[in-house]
Scaffold this motif. Structure first.
Motif, PDB file in Angstrom:
ATOM      1  N   PHE A   1       0.825  -1.206   0.000  1.00 18.41           N
ATOM      2  CA  PHE A   1       0.000   0.000   0.000  1.00 18.41           C
ATOM      3  C   PHE A   1       0.859   1.257   0.000  1.00 18.41           C
ATOM      4  CE2 PHE A   1      -3.649  -2.655   0.765  1.00 18.41           C
ATOM      5  CZ  PHE A   1      -4.677  -1.937   0.169  1.00 18.41           C
ATOM      6  N   SER A   2       2.000   1.179   0.649  1.00 14.46           N
ATOM      7  CA  SER A   2       2.930   2.305   0.606  1.00 14.46           C
ATOM      8  C   SER A   2       3.424   2.533  -0.819  1.00 14.46           C
ATOM      9  CB  SER A   2       4.114   2.035   1.543  1.00 14.46           C
ATOM     10  OG  SER A   2       5.041   3.085   1.481  1.00 14.46           O
TER      11      SER A   2
ATOM     12  N   GLU B   1       1.879   1.654  -3.522  1.00 10.66           N
ATOM     13  CA  GLU B   1       0.751   2.138  -4.329  1.00 10.66           C
ATOM     14  C   GLU B   1       0.527   3.624  -4.107  1.00 10.66           C
ATOM     15  OE1 GLU B   1      -4.049   2.150  -4.542  1.00 10.66           O
ATOM     16  OE2 GLU B   1      -2.800   2.299  -2.744  1.00 10.66           O
ATOM     17  N   SER B   2       0.621   4.079  -2.853  1.00 17.85           N
ATOM     18  CA  SER B   2       0.384   5.491  -2.558  1.00 17.85           C
ATOM     19  C   SER B   2       1.451   6.385  -3.188  1.00 17.85           C
ATOM     20  CB  SER B   2       0.342   5.715  -1.046  1.00 17.85           C
ATOM     21  OG  SER B   2       1.622   5.546  -0.462  1.00 17.85           O
TER      22      SER B   2
ATOM     23  N   SER C   1       0.256  -0.049  -9.396  1.00 22.15           N
ATOM     24  CA  SER C   1      -1.198  -0.038  -9.296  1.00 22.15           C
ATOM     25  C   SER C   1      -1.610  -1.475  -9.041  1.00 22.15           C
ATOM     26  CB  SER C   1      -1.834   0.469 -10.594  1.00 22.15           C
ATOM     27  OG  SER C   1      -3.219   0.131 -10.626  1.00 22.15           O
TER      28      SER C   1
ATOM     29  N   GLN D   1      -2.782   2.984   6.360  1.00 26.51           N
ATOM     30  CA  GLN D   1      -2.366   2.846   4.961  1.00 26.51           C
ATOM     31  C   GLN D   1      -3.545   2.427   4.081  1.00 26.51           C
ATOM     32  OE1 GLN D   1       0.699   4.380   4.668  1.00 26.51           O
ATOM     33  NE2 GLN D   1       1.560   2.648   3.597  1.00 26.51           N
TER      34      GLN D   1
ATOM     35  N   SER E   1      -5.955   4.672   0.839  1.00 23.00           N
ATOM     36  CA  SER E   1      -6.016   4.193  -0.537  1.00 23.00           C
ATOM     37  C   SER E   1      -7.447   4.259  -1.060  1.00 23.00           C
ATOM     38  CB  SER E   1      -5.525   2.740  -0.619  1.00 23.00           C
ATOM     39  OG  SER E   1      -5.877   2.164  -1.863  1.00 23.00           O
TER      40      SER E   1
ATOM     41  N   ASP F   1      -8.591   2.895  -3.629  1.00 24.58           N
ATOM     42  CA  ASP F   1      -8.951   1.553  -4.086  1.00 24.58           C
ATOM     43  C   ASP F   1      -9.531   0.724  -2.947  1.00 24.58           C
ATOM     44  OD1 ASP F   1      -8.280   1.977  -6.678  1.00 24.58           O
ATOM     45  OD2 ASP F   1      -6.405   0.845  -6.629  1.00 24.58           O
TER      46      ASP F   1
ATOM     47  N   TYR G   1      -7.753  -7.355  -0.513  1.00 25.53           N
ATOM     48  CA  TYR G   1      -6.496  -6.609  -0.405  1.00 25.53           C
ATOM     49  C   TYR G   1      -5.551  -7.224   0.632  1.00 25.53           C
ATOM     50  CZ  TYR G   1      -8.661  -3.196  -3.457  1.00 25.53           C
ATOM     51  OH  TYR G   1      -9.263  -2.597  -4.539  1.00 25.53           O
TER      52      TYR G   1
END
Length: 356
Positions: free
Chosen positions: A74-75, A77-78, A83, A263, A267, A269, A283
């Motif tokens: 997630f880090s 992705e951010s 993606s 986190q 997101s 998403d 996830y």
């Protein structure tokens, strides 16, 4: 408060389902229970024995997937490094399916096998301990025997661990230390890298006296495991991988989960997620009903993860209830599976005592 929940845990210790248990229950920001029960091991196994305490360090096993790998994903992705809808082939060109995306790996619906005993190659001397170069090839050669179904897969998270190392150009213990341990100012959390781990990874191994680690299995060929990872594949790779290897305490485990939840909710998403049937995994976190009945109907709507060594972390967002339960149910042998049902019973009683 929670007298029945505690009584159950004391009963299972008396039955030797584990030598030690630690738990933390928090509701609406307030800790309502924090118990340290039993000891780090049985004397007859050769374990360094001391009472379980707040500084006891536990082998998280598959809870590693959530508290380390998912958090780091997630880090990434951010920061726009990935993606979750990226095809796996974007990063691993030999992956058997062009349609599989990273989220499929996280949700255990990639089609990969659940588990392969890669460590046997190391055990037989066919591969040098700590040499992780063949791992990607082994995973790709495993194929996708479960395509179209949801099968909990260690291999998928091994692949995600390799992805993180590729993105950052560093071994997983270093990434975890820099991006989580240092930021959260943790002192007793990390990967217990082994002497055969690659040198850069060893620099970031968790250092603590053996007596602080809760013992796991009395392994027939690795002897007593106390301060070394229980998972056989993670052991062969050097003590860490995307699916297992993290060690922590109850209180630092709480900090890790809070960081993970922050986190996740940063997101878009995750926030707007619409689970793809059967929706057991979202996830990288398990939901109820899951592949196994944890944490049970009482915690319907909870998100969390369990670990083979006897731990689990569950968060029920609707009531802001966090439950962390660590044990060494594989001590002295993984053949004893009684605690698996105990976890379900514990959460059932816990929820009855907490109320809605």
């Amino acid at each position: 408060m929670l007298k029945r929940s505690r009584a159950l845990l004391e009963k299972v210790l008396a039955e030797k389902q584990a030598s030690g248990i630690a738990c933390l229950v928090r509701r609406k920001g307030k800790v309502v229970a924090e118990w340290y029960l039993g000891s780090h091991g049985y004397p007859e196994t050769g374990a360094e024995v001391r009472p379980v305490a707040a500084d006891s360090i536990w082998d998280c096993a598959s809870v590693t997937k959530a508290l380390s790998t998912v958090c780091l994903l997630f880090s990434a992705e951010s920061e726009g490094k990935i993606s979750f809808q990226d095809p796996v082939r974007k990063y691993f060109t030999g992956f058997p399916s062009s349609e599989t995306v990273l989220l499929d790996l996280m949700c255990h619906r990639s089609g990969l096998p659940a588990h392969i005993e890669f460590f046997r190659s190391y055990e037989k001397g066919e591969t040098k301990l700590g040499d992780q170069k063949p791992l990607l090839d082994w995973i790709l050669k495993a194929g996708l025997p479960h395509i179209g179904t949801q099968v909990y897969s260690d291999l998928g998270f091994m692949l995600l661990g390799l992805l993180l190392e590729s993105l950052h150009g560093k071994p997983l213990p270093e990434i975890f230390h820099e991006r989580i341990v240092s930021r959260l100012k943790l002192e007793s959390t990390g990967y217990c890298t082994l002497p055969h781990a690659p040198a850069p990874a060893r620099l970031y191994g968790l250092l603590a006296p053996k007596s602080r680690f809760v013992a796991t299995e009395l392994c027939p060929w690795r002897k007593l495991l106390q301060g070394g990872v229980h998972d056989d594949n993670a052991w062969a790779f050097g003590g860490y991988a995307g699916h297992a290897g993290l060690f922590t305490t109850i209180r630092e485990g709480e900090k890790l989960f809070d960081h993970l939840w922050k986190q996740l909710n940063a997101s878009p998403d995750f926030v707007k997620r619409t689970p793809k049937p059967p929706g057991i995994w979202q996830y990288g976190l398990s939901t109820y009903p899951g592949l196994r009945p944890f944490p049970g109907p009482a915690f319907a709507g909870a998100n969390g993860h369990t670990g083979y060594t006897g731990g689990n972390v569950w968060y029920h967002e609707a009531t802001d209830t966090l439950s962390i339960l660590f044990s060494n149910r594989v001590h002295p042998s993984r053949a004893d599976s009684r605690f698996i049902d105990t976890r379900l019973e514990y959460h059932k009683i816990l929820w009855e005592e907490l109320g809605d």
